[in-house]
Design a protein around this motif. Structure first.
Motif, PDB file in Angstrom:
ATOM      1  N   PRO A 225       0.811  -1.307   0.140  1.00  0.00           N
ATOM      2  CA  PRO A 225       0.103   0.112  -0.065  1.00  0.00           C
ATOM      3  C   PRO A 225       0.955   1.174  -0.131  1.00  0.00           C
ATOM      4  N   GLY A 226       0.315   2.368  -0.679  1.00  0.00           N
ATOM      5  CA  GLY A 226       1.389   3.461  -1.003  1.00  0.00           C
ATOM      6  C   GLY A 226       2.068   3.639  -2.273  1.00  0.00           C
ATOM      7  N   THR A 227       1.953   2.517  -2.762  1.00  0.00           N
ATOM      8  CA  THR A 227       2.985   2.432  -3.995  1.00  0.00           C
ATOM      9  C   THR A 227       2.122   2.996  -5.224  1.00  0.00           C
ATOM     10  N   VAL A 228       2.836   3.841  -5.899  1.00  0.00           N
ATOM     11  CA  VAL A 228       2.296   4.545  -7.126  1.00  0.00           C
ATOM     12  C   VAL A 228       2.535   3.837  -8.286  1.00  0.00           C
ATOM     13  N   VAL A 229       1.476   3.350  -9.120  1.00  0.00           N
ATOM     14  CA  VAL A 229       1.467   2.664 -10.436  1.00  0.00           C
ATOM     15  C   VAL A 229       0.845   3.034 -11.334  1.00  0.00           C
ATOM     16  N   ARG A 230       1.034   2.661 -12.540  1.00  0.00           N
ATOM     17  CA  ARG A 230       0.293   3.128 -13.779  1.00  0.00           C
ATOM     18  C   ARG A 230      -0.530   2.036 -14.365  1.00  0.00           C
ATOM     19  N   ILE A 231      -1.825   2.132 -14.835  1.00  0.00           N
ATOM     20  CA  ILE A 231      -2.833   1.143 -15.014  1.00  0.00           C
ATOM     21  C   ILE A 231      -2.344   0.941 -16.545  1.00  0.00           C
ATOM     22  N   THR A 232      -2.461  -0.514 -16.993  1.00  0.00           N
ATOM     23  CA  THR A 232      -2.074  -0.718 -18.221  1.00  0.00           C
ATOM     24  C   THR A 232      -3.322  -1.427 -18.946  1.00  0.00           C
ATOM     25  N   ALA A 233      -4.390  -1.412 -18.110  1.00  0.00           N
ATOM     26  CA  ALA A 233      -5.492  -2.235 -18.853  1.00  0.00           C
ATOM     27  C   ALA A 233      -5.983  -1.574 -20.140  1.00  0.00           C
ATOM     28  N   PRO A 234      -6.685  -1.827 -21.148  1.00  0.00           N
ATOM     29  CA  PRO A 234      -6.939  -1.198 -22.249  1.00  0.00           C
ATOM     30  C   PRO A 234      -8.479  -0.505 -21.551  1.00  0.00           C
ATOM     31  N   GLY A 235      -8.584   0.527 -22.337  1.00  0.00           N
ATOM     32  CA  GLY A 235      -9.732   1.198 -21.826  1.00  0.00           C
ATOM     33  C   GLY A 235      -9.490   2.585 -21.225  1.00  0.00           C
ATOM     34  N   LYS A 236     -10.471   3.309 -20.733  1.00  0.00           N
ATOM     35  CA  LYS A 236     -10.366   4.691 -20.442  1.00  0.00           C
ATOM     36  C   LYS A 236      -9.304   4.978 -19.427  1.00  0.00           C
ATOM     37  N   TYR A 237      -9.264   4.045 -18.435  1.00  0.00           N
ATOM     38  CA  TYR A 237      -8.170   4.291 -17.454  1.00  0.00           C
ATOM     39  C   TYR A 237      -6.669   3.903 -17.737  1.00  0.00           C
ATOM     40  N   GLY A 239      -3.034   3.905 -18.884  1.00  0.00           N
ATOM     41  CA  GLY A 239      -2.031   5.113 -18.578  1.00  0.00           C
ATOM     42  C   GLY A 239      -2.191   5.646 -17.222  1.00  0.00           C
ATOM     43  N   ARG A 240      -3.349   5.754 -16.517  1.00  0.00           N
ATOM     44  CA  ARG A 240      -3.461   6.397 -15.468  1.00  0.00           C
ATOM     45  C   ARG A 240      -2.785   6.090 -14.218  1.00  0.00           C
ATOM     46  N   ARG A 241      -2.135   7.063 -13.422  1.00  0.00           N
ATOM     47  CA  ARG A 241      -1.263   6.789 -12.159  1.00  0.00           C
ATOM     48  C   ARG A 241      -2.264   6.752 -11.128  1.00  0.00           C
ATOM     49  N   VAL A 242      -2.045   5.715 -10.221  1.00  0.00           N
ATOM     50  CA  VAL A 242      -3.040   5.552  -9.438  1.00  0.00           C
ATOM     51  C   VAL A 242      -2.190   4.954  -7.902  1.00  0.00           C
ATOM     52  N   THR A 243      -2.590   5.131  -6.762  1.00  0.00           N
ATOM     53  CA  THR A 243      -2.107   4.758  -5.573  1.00  0.00           C
ATOM     54  C   THR A 243      -2.594   3.296  -5.119  1.00  0.00           C
ATOM     55  N   ILE A 244      -1.588   2.508  -4.818  1.00  0.00           N
ATOM     56  CA  ILE A 244      -2.320   1.066  -4.213  1.00  0.00           C
ATOM     57  C   ILE A 244      -2.857   1.255  -2.728  1.00  0.00           C
ATOM     58  N   VAL A 245      -3.961   0.815  -2.412  1.00  0.00           N
ATOM     59  CA  VAL A 245      -4.699   0.967  -0.955  1.00  0.00           C
ATOM     60  C   VAL A 245      -4.408  -0.449  -0.416  1.00  0.00           C
ATOM     61  N   LYS A 246      -4.793  -1.479  -1.263  1.00  0.00           N
ATOM     62  CA  LYS A 246      -4.540  -2.896  -0.533  1.00  0.00           C
ATOM     63  C   LYS A 246      -4.363  -3.897  -1.629  1.00  0.00           C
ATOM     64  N   SER A 247      -3.853  -5.069  -1.360  1.00  0.00           N
ATOM     65  CA  SER A 247      -3.763  -6.114  -2.254  1.00  0.00           C
ATOM     66  C   SER A 247      -4.770  -7.202  -1.982  1.00  0.00           C
ATOM     67  N   ALA A 248      -5.560  -7.650  -2.735  1.00  0.00           N
ATOM     68  CA  ALA A 248      -6.629  -8.738  -2.478  1.00  0.00           C
ATOM     69  C   ALA A 248      -5.879 -10.033  -3.189  1.00  0.00           C
ATOM     70  N   ARG A 249      -6.932 -10.905  -3.347  1.00  0.00           N
ATOM     71  CA  ARG A 249      -6.323 -12.226  -3.705  1.00  0.00           C
ATOM     72  C   ARG A 249      -5.554 -12.192  -5.256  1.00  0.00           C
ATOM     73  N   THR A 250      -6.339 -11.483  -6.201  1.00  0.00           N
ATOM     74  CA  THR A 250      -6.155 -11.330  -7.585  1.00  0.00           C
ATOM     75  C   THR A 250      -5.928 -10.002  -8.054  1.00  0.00           C
ATOM     76  N   ARG A 251      -6.257  -8.980  -7.246  1.00  0.00           N
ATOM     77  CA  ARG A 251      -6.475  -7.513  -7.668  1.00  0.00           C
ATOM     78  C   ARG A 251      -5.976  -6.503  -6.578  1.00  0.00           C
ATOM     79  N   TYR A 252      -5.273  -5.531  -7.074  1.00  0.00           N
ATOM     80  CA  TYR A 252      -5.054  -4.480  -6.320  1.00  0.00           C
ATOM     81  C   TYR A 252      -6.298  -3.606  -6.098  1.00  0.00           C
ATOM     82  N   HIS A 253      -6.359  -3.010  -5.028  1.00  0.00           N
ATOM     83  CA  HIS A 253      -7.493  -1.860  -4.790  1.00  0.00           C
ATOM     84  C   HIS A 253      -6.685  -0.536  -5.035  1.00  0.00           C
TER      85      HIS A 253
END
Length: 271
Positions: A225-237, A239-253
């Motif tokens: 949590p707190g790590t800044v990452v860039r989203i690479t999924a196709p779509g409107k998000y 390239g967006r820079r976001v901050t990790i809040v928590k890590s779940a089983r297969t996904r980051y929140h």
């Protein structure tokens, strides 16, 4: 062997060899088969291993510990103990037979080159592959699975890992920001195979090793949590820079401004 039968055999063997003031017990060891505890006058055996052993292995284990009880604590596995062990029908082997079944380890660490390590306890500290290089090398960091599922060993482990990566970054970059030695890592691709692909490059077209390592941690769900990452999924998000809040089983929140999103591990990269 059924544990009820193991107990019956153990108590019978203790009585047969005159250890009437001793007791027979099970313990939770997963690597050693048995123990002779002189202070409590107890012969104990691993419930996990006994359940996997055939009767011959079980009996040999119990007789091994009975021989210790008969010769006393000063002899260890010396000639006196060995002679007594063989006299009462034990093989006299110091260690468990290499062919004997072993309790499966829930934790497995894998290095980037495919070497694996089994652990029965949660890894407390980050470690690199000792088979590839004897000293710690963050390029050879072990990544861990628990019962086959990629998980983080915990917050304490992640904090130490972050400190190690920060120190590696400081030591590994020269004054121009180019990695010392121009070293290139391989990283784990979203599909699960090994790939040298990376979206970041250092000056001159050489990928930064610390970026590759962070990318590997990202796709395995190990970013904290707190790590800044860039989203690479196709779509409107994309390239967006976001901050990790928590890590779940297969996904980051993650959080981006006022929005909170969930993103599969494979679709983030270090910003």
């Amino acid at each position: 062997m059924e544990l009820t039968a193991v107990r019956a055999l153990g108590e019978e063997l203790l009585a047969r060899h005159g250890l009437t003031s001793w007791r027979f017990a099970f313990d939770n060891a997963k690597r050693r088969a048995g123990a002779c505890k002189f202070d409590s006058r107890t012969i104990s055996v691993s419930r996990h291993l006994m359940a996997l052993y055939e009767e011959a292995h079980v009996q040999d284990t119990i007789l091994h510990e009975i021989a210790h009880a008969l010769v006393g604590p000063r002899h260890g596995h010396d000639a006196v103990w060995r002679a007594k062990a063989r006299a009462i029908g034990c093989s006299g082997a110091r260690l468990v037979d290499a062919e004997a079944p072993r309790a499966p380890a829930p934790w497995q660490g894998t290095c980037p080159r495919g070497h694996t390590y089994d652990r029965h306890r949660r890894p407390a500290r980050p470690a690199s592959c000792a088979r590839c290089e004897p000293g710690f090398n963050a390029d050879l960091l072990l990544t861990w699975t628990f019962h086959g599922r990629t998980v983080s060993p915990g917050p304490r482990y992640e904090r130490e890992l972050s400190r190690l990566l920060a120190g590696r970054r400081r030591r590994g970059l020269g004054s121009t920001g180019t990695p010392a030695g121009g070293q290139t890592d391989v990283t784990q691709s979203p599909a699960g195979g090994l790939s040298a692909a990376s979206t970041a490059a250092a000056p001159g077209g050489t990928r930064a090793p610390e970026h590759d390592l962070m990318r590997e941690l990202a796709v395995r769900g190990h970013l904290t949590p707190g790590t800044v990452v860039r989203i690479t999924a196709p779509g409107k998000y994309f390239g967006r820079r976001v901050t990790i809040v928590k890590s779940a089983r297969t996904r980051y929140h993650v959080r981006g401004g006022v929005e909170r999103l969930t993103v599969p591990f494979a679709y983030v990269e270090p910003a």
